[in-house]
Write a protein that holds these residues in place. Structure first.
Motif, short mmCIF file in Angstrom:
data_model
loop_
_atom_site.label_atom_id
_atom_site.label_comp_id
_atom_site.label_asym_id
_atom_site.label_seq_id
_atom_site.Cartn_x
_atom_site.Cartn_y
_atom_site.Cartn_z
N THR A 1 -3.09 0.43 -3.95
CA THR A 1 -2.77 -0.84 -3.13
C THR A 1 -2.45 -2.24 -4.53
OG1 THR A 1 -3.19 -2.72 -1.56
CG2 THR A 1 -5.39 -1.11 -2.44
N GLY B 1 5.92 3.22 0.58
CA GLY B 1 5.31 2.70 1.23
C GLY B 1 4.93 1.46 1.85
N THR C 1 0.86 -0.84 -0.33
CA THR C 1 0.03 0.17 0.48
C THR C 1 0.81 0.92 0.33
OG1 THR C 1 -1.85 -1.14 1.47
CG2 THR C 1 -2.26 1.79 1.02
N SER D 1 2.04 3.70 5.52
CA SER D 1 1.84 3.66 3.52
C SER D 1 2.38 5.10 3.08
CB SER D 1 0.32 3.66 3.46
OG SER D 1 -0.32 3.67 4.27
#
Lengths: 136, 409
Positions: free
Chosen positions: B402, B60, B44, B55
């Protein structure tokens, strides 16, 4: 031209699909609703008491799509979703997957209460252990 | 000392275990046993707020993993025994602990030409709306992140016992012409919920503990023409108890009721599936608060819905577009009233999410999922992954991408 027509004729004749069952089953016909329940794996025993055992080909097999669309009037993804729901909620089991039409014929012939499908053909009845299950 | 809190569950669990042991071990085919499972890894990356780990810090987050293994056995044609253990990691919301997801005995009492009736007992998946009982696996739910309106995906629903609970059920099917009418009625007993449950219920960490006391759930589902149209109504009524800690505002121990009603409709064609689900939830929390001024956190009448269009492409792939909206207060769609009462920005009281997603089966066992979410509002942003959430700092307009790779067998 004749060749093309012949190919068309043969492919038309070869299309279509039939539900087949082990001869242990007392019945020769079934309602579409019950057949959908059987292939949806919600029916664990036939109304006469035999245990239901369902055999299918892979989801992407043309014969599987033919049976789903032609006989069940459903799409393969709908059956897969129904089976996934059962597996991940613990309320059922998916059918047994076979790798060929030959294996389908053999497994249905040797298993009591078994059901599967084959492309329509006069040869289906040649195996004495299986019979066509007609949809009413 | 007799511990009343665990009494019914212990009985129920004993009965299930005895049932498993006493089931007559008849000669079984290999196919009577089945083992299935999956292992999924998510990634994500987001802008503004964190989802499933850190995230939004640039690189990420890989803090989203899901794994489960289930075993099922048909000792006789009418009986099915099944169990699943699962391990889920979602940022700080769910840890990697392995937990029992379901364990049940299912007896199909009657099967006729026109329908069936059966019973099950144990730890059961909760069958509400279309996807709750199969939400564990990414390939049997509508995307990597589920619609937050219905499934409370990002705010501790698993910890809250929203996935499964101990109880017993009666179920049945009845065929009427083109209709297959199915029902499930579940009675749920006592079970503890996990520490993170307060996020779902209170939208903030709290010092007290929750317990599910008892509940009732009914779903009626109509499959028309083999599922070309699917209609479902689900209602549930649960009594929960709260043992207060000493931190305000939830400083009073007591019971409270959670009532939910869902309506679901789906239309399936060869390439196109259209799905819509709505929910209304009522929760009364007023008894848990001693301070009368904290009115915005007492009784809630919340609402949510989503619409999704999915198109199947050749080679086992699909794309979808979804609009999902969740409102904390049905009568205060833009949050003005709740903002005035609580001092928090009004975007804390709604979440509107436009999602573009897709998936592809790489092999029979391996699949890849990808989604872009454009979100307005932070109602379902998780306070555990966002330390600034409680002081009103969560960003109103935010987005996330995602991806998930999943292996199943």
């Amino acid at each position: 031209m004749l060749t093309v027509l012949a190919v068309l004729f043969i492919s038309t004749a070869a299309s279509g699909s039939e539900a087949i069952v082990n001869v242990s089953l007392q019945r020769d016909s079934v309602s579409l609703a019950l057949l959908r329940g059987v292939f949806g794996m919600r029916v664990r025993l036939w109304p006469d008491g035999e245990p239901v055992r369902v055999f299918v080909l892979r989801d992407d097999a043309p014969e599987h799509a033919e049976f789903c669309k032609g006989v069940l009037r459903m799409y393969p993804y709908q059956l897969r979703q129904a089976w996934d729901r059962l597996v991940y909620s613990g309320t059922g089991q998916p059918p047994i997957e076979v790798s060929s039409l030959e294996e389908m014929r053999r497994r249905v012939a040797e298993t009591r209460g078994a059901i599967g499908y084959l492309p329509s053909s006069p040869d289906i009845g040649q195996n004495e252990q299986i019979k066509v299950l007609h949809v009413r | 000392m007799f511990d009343k809190r665990h009494h019914p569950s212990v009985w129920l669990r004993s009965i299930i275990c005895a049932g498993v042991l006493l089931s007559a071990p008849q000669p079984a085919e290999a196919s009577d046993w089945q083992l299935h499972g999956f292992l999924s890894q998510g990634f994500t990356i987001s802008d503004g707020n964190n989802v499933n780990g850190d995230s939004s810090d640039g690189g990420g987050s890989f803090d989203f993993r899901e794994a489960a293994v289930n075993l099922s056995w048909r000792p006789s044609p009418r009986i099915l025994l099944a169990g699943q253990v699962a391990s889920v990691r979602r940022g700080k919301v769910n840890t990697d602990d392995v937990a029992l997801d379901y364990l049940l005995a299912d007896y199909q009492a009657y099967q006729g030409n026109l329908g069936r009736v059966g019973f099950r007992a144990g730890k059961l998946k909760l069958p509400f709306a279309f996807f709750n009982e199969s939400r564990d696996a990414v390939h049997s739910r509508p995307g990597i992140l589920m619609p937050q309106s219905i499934y409370l995906d990002n705010d501790g629903a698993r910890a809250f016992g929203y996935f499964s609970g101990w109880g017993a059920a009666v179920y049945g099917d009845r065929y009427y012409g083109r209709h297959n009418l199915a029902f499930e009625l579940l009675g749920l007993s006592e079970f503890a919920v996990e520490d993170e449950a307060e996020i779902s219920i209170l939208r903030r960490p709290a010092s007290g503990r929750f317990k599910h006391e008892r509940g009732l759930l009914l779903r009626i589902l109509d499959d028309i023409d083999g599922g070309r149209w699917r209609l479902a109504l689900s209602i549930s009524d649960s009594l929960l108890s709260y043992s207060a800690g000493n931190a305000p505002p939830f400083d009073q121990s007591g019971d409270f009721v959670l009532q939910q009603a869902f309506a679901s409709v789906q239309h399936n064609r060869e390439h196109l599936s259209l799905t819509a689900e709505i929910v209304r939830r009522r929760i009364k929390l007023g008894d848990l608060i001693s301070h009368p001024a904290v009115s915005s956190h007492t009784d809630q009448d919340s609402f949510g819905f989503y619409l999704q269009a999915l198109y199947r492409l050749p080679s086992q792939s699909a794309i979808f577009l979804r609009y999902d909206e969740r409102l904390r207060e049905m009568q205060d769609r833009n949050g003005h009233r709740q903002a005035a009462a609580s001092g928090l920005p009004r975007h804390y009281f709604f979440g509107r999410d436009v999602t573009l997603g897709g998936n592809m089966d790489l092999t029979k066992h391996l699949g890849l999922w990808l989604e872009l979410h454009l979100v307005d509002g932070v109602l379902w942003v998780n306070p555990l992954d966002n330390p600034d959430y409680g002081n009103g700092q969560a960003e109103r307009h935010w987005s996330l991408v995602t991806a998930m790779l999943s292996y199943r067998f």
